[in-house]
Enzyme design. Structure first.
Site, PDB file in Angstrom:
ATOM      1  N   LYS A   1       0.774  -1.509   0.275  1.00 35.74           N
ATOM      2  CA  LYS A   1       0.099   0.038  -0.076  1.00 35.74           C
ATOM      3  C   LYS A   1       0.887   1.246  -0.087  1.00 35.74           C
ATOM      4  O   LYS A   1       0.555   2.070  -0.951  1.00 35.74           O
ATOM      5  CB  LYS A   1      -1.007   0.094   1.180  1.00 35.74           C
ATOM      6  CG  LYS A   1      -2.122  -0.944   1.190  1.00 35.74           C
ATOM      7  CD  LYS A   1      -2.951  -0.634   2.151  1.00 35.74           C
ATOM      8  CE  LYS A   1      -2.567  -1.100   3.877  1.00 35.74           C
ATOM      9  NZ  LYS A   1      -1.982  -2.416   3.881  1.00 35.74           N
TER      10      LYS A   1
ATOM     11  N   ARG B   1      -9.607   2.737   9.459  1.00 39.15           N
ATOM     12  CA  ARG B   1      -9.033   1.493   9.840  1.00 39.15           C
ATOM     13  C   ARG B   1     -10.107   0.514  10.216  1.00 39.15           C
ATOM     14  O   ARG B   1      -9.803  -0.741  10.245  1.00 39.15           O
ATOM     15  CB  ARG B   1      -8.138   1.391  10.713  1.00 39.15           C
ATOM     16  CG  ARG B   1      -6.986   0.441  10.866  1.00 39.15           C
ATOM     17  CD  ARG B   1      -5.897   0.407  11.891  1.00 39.15           C
ATOM     18  NE  ARG B   1      -4.869   1.364  11.446  1.00 39.15           N
ATOM     19  CZ  ARG B   1      -3.961   1.061  10.552  1.00 39.15           C
ATOM     20  NH1 ARG B   1      -3.706  -0.116  10.386  1.00 39.15           N
ATOM     21  NH2 ARG B   1      -2.876   1.909  10.232  1.00 39.15           N
TER      22      ARG B   1
ATOM     23  N   ARG C   1      11.432 -11.098   4.802  1.00 40.40           N
ATOM     24  CA  ARG C   1      12.441  -9.861   4.917  1.00 40.40           C
ATOM     25  C   ARG C   1      13.536  -9.977   5.618  1.00 40.40           C
ATOM     26  O   ARG C   1      13.141 -10.613   6.997  1.00 40.40           O
ATOM     27  CB  ARG C   1      11.485  -8.603   5.215  1.00 40.40           C
ATOM     28  CG  ARG C   1      10.598  -7.968   4.083  1.00 40.40           C
ATOM     29  CD  ARG C   1      10.218  -6.674   4.604  1.00 40.40           C
ATOM     30  NE  ARG C   1       9.293  -6.576   5.709  1.00 40.40           N
ATOM     31  CZ  ARG C   1       7.959  -5.926   5.861  1.00 40.40           C
ATOM     32  NH1 ARG C   1       7.718  -5.452   4.709  1.00 40.40           N
ATOM     33  NH2 ARG C   1       7.316  -5.825   6.883  1.00 40.40           N
TER      34      ARG C   1
ATOM     35  N   ARG D   1      12.966  -8.824  11.742  1.00 37.28           N
ATOM     36  CA  ARG D   1      12.453  -8.224  12.801  1.00 37.28           C
ATOM     37  C   ARG D   1      11.366  -9.052  13.797  1.00 37.28           C
ATOM     38  O   ARG D   1      10.705  -9.811  12.854  1.00 37.28           O
ATOM     39  CB  ARG D   1      11.866  -6.987  12.314  1.00 37.28           C
ATOM     40  CG  ARG D   1      12.585  -5.793  11.728  1.00 37.28           C
ATOM     41  CD  ARG D   1      12.030  -4.502  11.468  1.00 37.28           C
ATOM     42  NE  ARG D   1      10.595  -4.849  10.830  1.00 37.28           N
ATOM     43  CZ  ARG D   1       9.752  -3.960  10.255  1.00 37.28           C
ATOM     44  NH1 ARG D   1      10.342  -2.642  10.272  1.00 37.28           N
ATOM     45  NH2 ARG D   1       8.716  -4.206   9.778  1.00 37.28           N
TER      46      ARG D   1
ATOM     47  N   ARG E   1      -1.546 -10.250  12.407  1.00 40.96           N
ATOM     48  CA  ARG E   1      -1.807  -9.170  11.879  1.00 40.96           C
ATOM     49  C   ARG E   1      -2.947  -9.437  10.829  1.00 40.96           C
ATOM     50  O   ARG E   1      -3.836  -8.668  10.625  1.00 40.96           O
ATOM     51  CB  ARG E   1      -0.393  -8.461  11.197  1.00 40.96           C
ATOM     52  CG  ARG E   1       0.378  -7.837  12.301  1.00 40.96           C
ATOM     53  CD  ARG E   1       1.646  -7.473  11.768  1.00 40.96           C
ATOM     54  NE  ARG E   1       1.813  -6.525  10.677  1.00 40.96           N
ATOM     55  CZ  ARG E   1       2.784  -6.146   9.843  1.00 40.96           C
ATOM     56  NH1 ARG E   1       3.854  -6.776   9.890  1.00 40.96           N
ATOM     57  NH2 ARG E   1       2.605  -5.339   9.051  1.00 40.96           N
TER      58      ARG E   1
END
Length: 220
Positions: free
Chosen positions: A13, A88, A127, A161, A172
């Protein structure tokens, strides 16, 4: 155009918002940027937000809505904006509807970036970030370093992370499905939702989005 950008974490996004805002000559209004700006400037809303964040609590909708309203009333947003990260949830979407209605304005489109759930997990959990410089980002599949675990740019250690772990990503996604996804139905009832695939090259996704918006504008 006045556009809301939605999609799961890992859909790209932020990247798409920057490209689309530039192509459409409208400001990209991101919730993260709003929070950072208000907190760094010490505004009343920023101080309120910081007090909740420091306590580890969620910032109430009314504070987020207030920040978004202030930003949308600035001169550069007079001819449109692209909202990223707001609304949201459905209560924020309803507040945005009322806010725009009171100003005699309305949304033109809600752009829904669609990505299969397993691809989201693959994108985020893969990542690897450099410990020396967090802007040095690699990926175990899509952008591998020359030497495993070592940053090509500065030789720093690459690590995953904590909030990029698979379990965290799935949590999430659960939050997205529960809280944010219902706004798509809210806006679909208003005939505003345009869904595009967010798979493939960044430029391909941008062109898909621009084409969808052009078609929508032509229909109105």
């Amino acid at each position: 155009m006045r556009i809301v950008l939605v999609g799961p974490p890992g859909a790209g996004k932020g990247t798409q918002a920057a490209y689309l805002a530039k192509n459409l000559s409208i400001p990209h209004i991101s919730t993260g940027d709003l929070f950072r700006a208000n907190i760094s400037q010490g505004t009343e809303l920023g101080r309120r937000a910081k007090s909740y964040m420091d306590a580890g609590d969620l910032v109430p909708d009314e504070v987020t809505i207030g920040m978004a309203k202030d930003r949308m009333e600035q001169a550069d947003a007079e001819n449109g904006f692209l909202l990223d990260g707001f609304p949201r949830n459905v209560s924020q979407a309803e507040a945005l509807d009322q806010m725009l209605k009171s100003e005699g304005m309305k949304l033109d489109a809600v752009l829904d970036l669609e990505v299969p759930e397993e691809e989201v997990v693959k994108r985020i959990a893969g990542r690897r970030i450099c410990r020396n410089d967090s802007s040095h980002v690699f990926h175990v599949t899509y952008s591998q370093p020359k030497q495993e675990g070592v940053c090509d740019t500065c030789g720093g250690e690459l690590y995953q992370r904590a909030d990029d772990s698979e379990d965290t990503v799935r949590n999430r996604l659960d939050v997205y499905h529960t809280q944010t996804e219902p706004i798509i139905d809210h806006y679909r009832a208003q005939g505003l939702v345009v869904t595009i695939s967010a798979l493939g090259a960044v430029t391909d996704v941008t062109e898909r989005a621009m084409e969808a918006l052009r078609r929508l504008k032509g229909e109105q």
